[in-house]
Design an enzyme around this catalytic site. Structure first.
Site, PDB file in Angstrom:
ATOM      1  N   ASP A  61      -9.154  -1.292  16.389  1.00 12.56           N
ATOM      2  CA  ASP A  61      -9.749  -1.005  15.081  1.00 12.56           C
ATOM      3  C   ASP A  61     -11.169  -1.563  14.952  1.00 12.56           C
ATOM      4  O   ASP A  61     -11.715  -2.146  15.877  1.00 12.56           O
ATOM      5  CB  ASP A  61      -8.832  -1.497  13.966  1.00 12.56           C
ATOM      6  CG  ASP A  61      -8.624  -2.968  14.084  1.00 12.56           C
ATOM      7  OD1 ASP A  61      -9.592  -3.668  14.376  1.00 12.56           O
ATOM      8  OD2 ASP A  61      -7.479  -3.430  13.884  1.00 12.56           O
ATOM      9  N   CYS A  70      -7.878  -9.744  17.782  1.00  9.29           N
ATOM     10  CA  CYS A  70      -7.048  -9.749  16.580  1.00  9.29           C
ATOM     11  C   CYS A  70      -7.722  -8.984  15.433  1.00  9.29           C
ATOM     12  O   CYS A  70      -8.906  -9.174  15.157  1.00  9.29           O
ATOM     13  CB  CYS A  70      -6.786 -11.187  16.144  1.00  9.29           C
ATOM     14  SG  CYS A  70      -5.707 -11.272  14.699  1.00  9.29           S
ATOM     15  N   ARG A  85       0.837  -1.205   0.000  1.00 11.01           N
ATOM     16  CA  ARG A  85       0.000   0.000   0.000  1.00 11.01           C
ATOM     17  C   ARG A  85       0.864   1.244   0.000  1.00 11.01           C
ATOM     18  O   ARG A  85       0.591   2.199  -0.684  1.00 11.01           O
ATOM     19  CB  ARG A  85      -0.883  -0.012   1.249  1.00 11.01           C
ATOM     20  CG  ARG A  85      -1.565   1.315   1.513  1.00 11.01           C
ATOM     21  CD  ARG A  85      -2.554   1.201   2.638  1.00 11.01           C
ATOM     22  NE  ARG A  85      -3.454   0.119   2.393  1.00 11.01           N
ATOM     23  CZ  ARG A  85      -3.981  -0.646   3.360  1.00 11.01           C
ATOM     24  NH1 ARG A  85      -3.694  -0.430   4.619  1.00 11.01           N
ATOM     25  NH2 ARG A  85      -4.799  -1.623   3.059  1.00 11.01           N
ATOM     26  N   TYR A  86       1.895   1.208   0.807  1.00 13.70           N
ATOM     27  CA  TYR A  86       2.745   2.385   0.937  1.00 13.70           C
ATOM     28  C   TYR A  86       3.878   2.287  -0.074  1.00 13.70           C
ATOM     29  O   TYR A  86       4.251   1.181  -0.489  1.00 13.70           O
ATOM     30  CB  TYR A  86       3.289   2.471   2.368  1.00 13.70           C
ATOM     31  CG  TYR A  86       2.177   2.546   3.375  1.00 13.70           C
ATOM     32  CD1 TYR A  86       1.414   3.701   3.491  1.00 13.70           C
ATOM     33  CD2 TYR A  86       1.857   1.453   4.167  1.00 13.70           C
ATOM     34  CE1 TYR A  86       0.360   3.761   4.387  1.00 13.70           C
ATOM     35  CE2 TYR A  86       0.808   1.505   5.069  1.00 13.70           C
ATOM     36  CZ  TYR A  86       0.071   2.661   5.179  1.00 13.70           C
ATOM     37  OH  TYR A  86      -0.963   2.721   6.056  1.00 13.70           O
ATOM     38  N   LYS A 126      -1.882   4.961   9.380  1.00 11.68           N
ATOM     39  CA  LYS A 126      -1.862   5.379  10.785  1.00 11.68           C
ATOM     40  C   LYS A 126      -1.897   6.902  10.888  1.00 11.68           C
ATOM     41  O   LYS A 126      -1.053   7.575  10.311  1.00 11.68           O
ATOM     42  CB  LYS A 126      -0.613   4.829  11.465  1.00 11.68           C
ATOM     43  CG  LYS A 126      -0.598   3.319  11.507  1.00 11.68           C
ATOM     44  CD  LYS A 126       0.691   2.778  12.048  1.00 11.68           C
ATOM     45  CE  LYS A 126       0.744   1.272  11.854  1.00 11.68           C
ATOM     46  NZ  LYS A 126       0.814   0.859  10.426  1.00 11.68           N
ATOM     47  N   ARG A 185       7.253  -0.002   1.322  1.00 12.47           N
ATOM     48  CA  ARG A 185       7.251  -1.144   2.232  1.00 12.47           C
ATOM     49  C   ARG A 185       6.074  -2.073   1.946  1.00 12.47           C
ATOM     50  O   ARG A 185       5.040  -1.618   1.445  1.00 12.47           O
ATOM     51  CB  ARG A 185       7.240  -0.693   3.690  1.00 12.47           C
ATOM     52  CG  ARG A 185       6.124   0.252   4.061  1.00 12.47           C
ATOM     53  CD  ARG A 185       6.532   1.086   5.283  1.00 12.47           C
ATOM     54  NE  ARG A 185       5.463   1.967   5.746  1.00 12.47           N
ATOM     55  CZ  ARG A 185       5.255   3.173   5.261  1.00 12.47           C
ATOM     56  NH1 ARG A 185       5.990   3.644   4.281  1.00 12.47           N
ATOM     57  NH2 ARG A 185       4.272   3.929   5.746  1.00 12.47           N
ATOM     58  N   CYS A 199      -0.776 -18.833  15.431  1.00 13.95           N
ATOM     59  CA  CYS A 199      -0.202 -18.027  16.514  1.00 13.95           C
ATOM     60  C   CYS A 199      -0.210 -18.910  17.746  1.00 13.95           C
ATOM     61  O   CYS A 199      -1.003 -19.852  17.831  1.00 13.95           O
ATOM     62  CB  CYS A 199      -1.068 -16.809  16.824  1.00 13.95           C
ATOM     63  SG  CYS A 199      -1.340 -15.744  15.405  1.00 13.95           S
ATOM     64  N   ARG A 259      -6.908  -9.389  12.330  1.00 18.34           N
ATOM     65  CA  ARG A 259      -6.951 -10.245  11.137  1.00 18.34           C
ATOM     66  C   ARG A 259      -7.726 -11.530  11.404  1.00 18.34           C
ATOM     67  O   ARG A 259      -7.428 -12.580  10.850  1.00 18.34           O
ATOM     68  CB  ARG A 259      -5.526 -10.595  10.677  1.00 18.34           C
ATOM     69  CG  ARG A 259      -4.756  -9.405  10.227  1.00 18.34           C
ATOM     70  CD  ARG A 259      -3.513  -9.721   9.426  1.00 18.34           C
ATOM     71  NE  ARG A 259      -2.807  -8.476   9.231  1.00 18.34           N
ATOM     72  CZ  ARG A 259      -1.579  -8.223   9.657  1.00 18.34           C
ATOM     73  NH1 ARG A 259      -0.872  -9.170  10.251  1.00 18.34           N
ATOM     74  NH2 ARG A 259      -1.049  -7.030   9.479  1.00 18.34           N
ATOM     75  N   ASP A 305      -5.511   3.574  13.222  1.00 21.47           N
ATOM     76  CA  ASP A 305      -5.188   2.966  11.931  1.00 21.47           C
ATOM     77  C   ASP A 305      -6.461   3.126  11.112  1.00 21.47           C
ATOM     78  O   ASP A 305      -7.452   2.424  11.337  1.00 21.47           O
ATOM     79  CB  ASP A 305      -4.790   1.493  12.117  1.00 21.47           C
ATOM     80  CG  ASP A 305      -3.760   1.072  11.103  1.00 21.47           C
ATOM     81  OD1 ASP A 305      -3.646   1.751  10.057  1.00 21.47           O
ATOM     82  OD2 ASP A 305      -3.067   0.060  11.338  1.00 21.47           O
ATOM     83  N   CYS A 336      -5.536 -14.133  19.881  1.00 25.02           N
ATOM     84  CA  CYS A 336      -6.004 -13.018  20.709  1.00 25.02           C
ATOM     85  C   CYS A 336      -7.406 -12.649  20.264  1.00 25.02           C
ATOM     86  O   CYS A 336      -7.658 -12.473  19.068  1.00 25.02           O
ATOM     87  CB  CYS A 336      -5.089 -11.818  20.533  1.00 25.02           C
ATOM     88  SG  CYS A 336      -3.342 -12.258  20.591  1.00 25.02           S
TER      89      CYS A 336
HETATM   90  S1  SF4 Z   1      -3.025 -10.262  17.455  1.00 27.26           S
HETATM   91 FE1  SF4 Z   1      -3.720 -11.763  15.904  1.00 27.26          FE
HETATM   92  S2  SF4 Z   1      -1.924 -12.135  14.629  1.00 27.26           S
HETATM   93 FE2  SF4 Z   1      -1.191 -11.173  16.512  1.00 27.26          FE
HETATM   94  S3  SF4 Z   1      -0.644 -12.898  17.856  1.00 27.26           S
HETATM   95 FE3  SF4 Z   1      -2.740 -12.308  18.352  1.00 27.26          FE
HETATM   96  S4  SF4 Z   1      -4.022 -13.641  17.079  1.00 27.26           S
HETATM   97 FE4  SF4 Z   1      -1.960 -13.703  16.239  1.00 27.26          FE
END
Ligand code: SF4
Length: 388
Positions: free
Chosen positions: A307, A146, A126-127, A351, A130, A139, A148, A344, A143
């Site tokens: 987000d 998350c 996108r940028y 950002k 980078r 993972c 994503r 973001d 989390c």
């Molecule tokens: S925030 Fe998402 S990508 Fe990052 S460690 Fe946790 S579950 Fe995995």
């Protein structure tokens, strides 16, 4: 083990992690990251058998979110969860709650529009200079906040060797890319050999100036960062690691040692913290987290407002709360512990920093500012420089 206070003069700030229901696991197993991965809690109900009382909301949420976003909690991270406190900040990050099933009309599956700017699978470009390189959906801990979650935890989104080669080839063909952010999921979910294959090929591209690795294993499975792994990463300098601590409870002796291994391999460490309601939307919590991070040689890098990912509604706090926390940091603790507060921007806007306003007046010759204690000060500008 004797504590070497010469080598680690601040280690006493970092207590060993409690092991909770895993207290009888032999030390050699506990420190083995393969054992930690293999023994992850994958079903919330399994915590019952470990004598960990679940709330009715957690039980219902485990069923309601099953098809949306899986559960994985390392024994190490589960040991940090308080069985007697449903509001425990570690528990809130690891166990589903019914709030995940609620959504506002503005919530988005892909809040940062990463898929839109994807010229080849796995590469977000996108940028100008980078790229983000998505290599793994796995993972140590999934989390609950998350960003994503649309693909993390879903093995169908795993990048096979051809996809990874395609990503590396894209970088090779784009001389404007000087910064490659290797991410996921968690790149440290890979074996050292597999990760090194990617890093070696990326580093061999002459126009790549820096590599960044985003990983949460120092927080969720710190034994993964062995001295050997840190040394492997250090072979691909200049290489930076960004991790993701959100609360002082996560700053354990084990996490401290993981970060020490990375720092001693010459790797600069940064920490983007996400403001999460009930977890760390409190100035003292953020301040102490950042102070502990500095002792771990991790520079607080960003504070994000959570987000607009679908399922994160219950974690979000307000812009005003973010500003309140920034005002409570600036001046009241080391400047190194004061990162940027950013949104973001939804839809791929990037950002955007948000700053408390300390400027009270401005005229042709001076700026009047109010400092963190509320006192006014005048800064006179040069008279021979044209003002815009
Ligand atoms: S925030 Fe998402 S990508 Fe990052 S460690 Fe946790 S579950 Fe995995």
């Amino acid at each position: 083990m004797t504590h070497d206070s010469t080598r680690d003069p601040v280690a006493h700030h970092f207590p060993p992690a409690p092991r909770g229901p895993f207290k009888d696991v032999p030390g050699a197993q506990w420190r083995n990251w393969h054992w930690q991965l293999q023994h992850r809690v994958r079903e919330v109900a399994d915590l019952d058998a470990l004598g960990f009382p679940l709330t009715a909301d957690e039980r219902r949420a485990a069923e309601a979110t099953r098809s949306e976003f899986r559960v994985a909690i390392t024994p190490y991270y589960a040991g940090l969860m308080d069985p007697d406190d449903p509001g425990c900040p570690v528990r809130l990050q690891a166990l589903p709650r019914m709030g995940e099933t609620e959504a506002d009309s503005w919530d988005l599956v892909d809040p940062l529009a990463e898929e839109r700017d994807m010229p080849v699978p796995g590469i977000t470009h996108r940028y100008p200079d980078r790229v983000l390189f998505y290599i793994s959906p796995d993972c140590a801990v999934f989390c609950r906040h998350c960003t994503r979650k649309r693909k993390v935890s879903d093995p169908a989104t795993a990048a096979n060797d051809d996809q990874i080669r395609g990503g590396i080839e894209y970088v090779r063909r784009h001389p404007e890319v000087r910064d490659v952010i290797v991410s996921g999921g968690d790149p440290l979910a890979f074996s050292d050999d597999r990760l090194e294959w990617i890093l070696r090929d990326v580093r061999a591209i002459p126009h790549v100036e820096i590599i960044r690795v985003g990983t949460r294993v120092p927080v969720t499975m710190p034994h993964r960062i062995t001295p050997e792994t840190a040394a492997m990463l250090g072979r691909y300098h200049p290489l930076f690691v960004n991790t993701h601590f959100n609360h002082p409870k996560e700053c354990t002796r084990e996490a401290y040692e993981a970060c020490r291994n990375l720092a001693e391999a010459g790797i600069p460490l940064g920490n983007p913290l996400v403001l999460l309601r009930g977890v760390n939307d409190d100035a003292e919590v953020v301040k102490r987290t950042n102070q502990l991070l500095l002792m771990m040689r991790v520079r607080p890098y960003y504070i994000y407002l959570c987000d607009l990912a679908r399922g994160n509604r219950h974690f979000r706090t307000t812009y005003e709360k973010g500003l309140e926390i920034m005002r409570a940091l600036r001046g009241w603790t080391s400047g190194l512990a004061v990162p940027y507060l950013v949104i973001d921007a939804p839809g791929g806007g990037g950002k955007v920093p948000i700053l408390p306003n300390y400027v009270e007046e401005r005229d042709d010759e001076k700026v009047v500012v109010r400092n963190f204690r509320g006192t006014r000060h005048v800064y006179y500008e040069p008279v021979d420089v044209k003002k815009s």
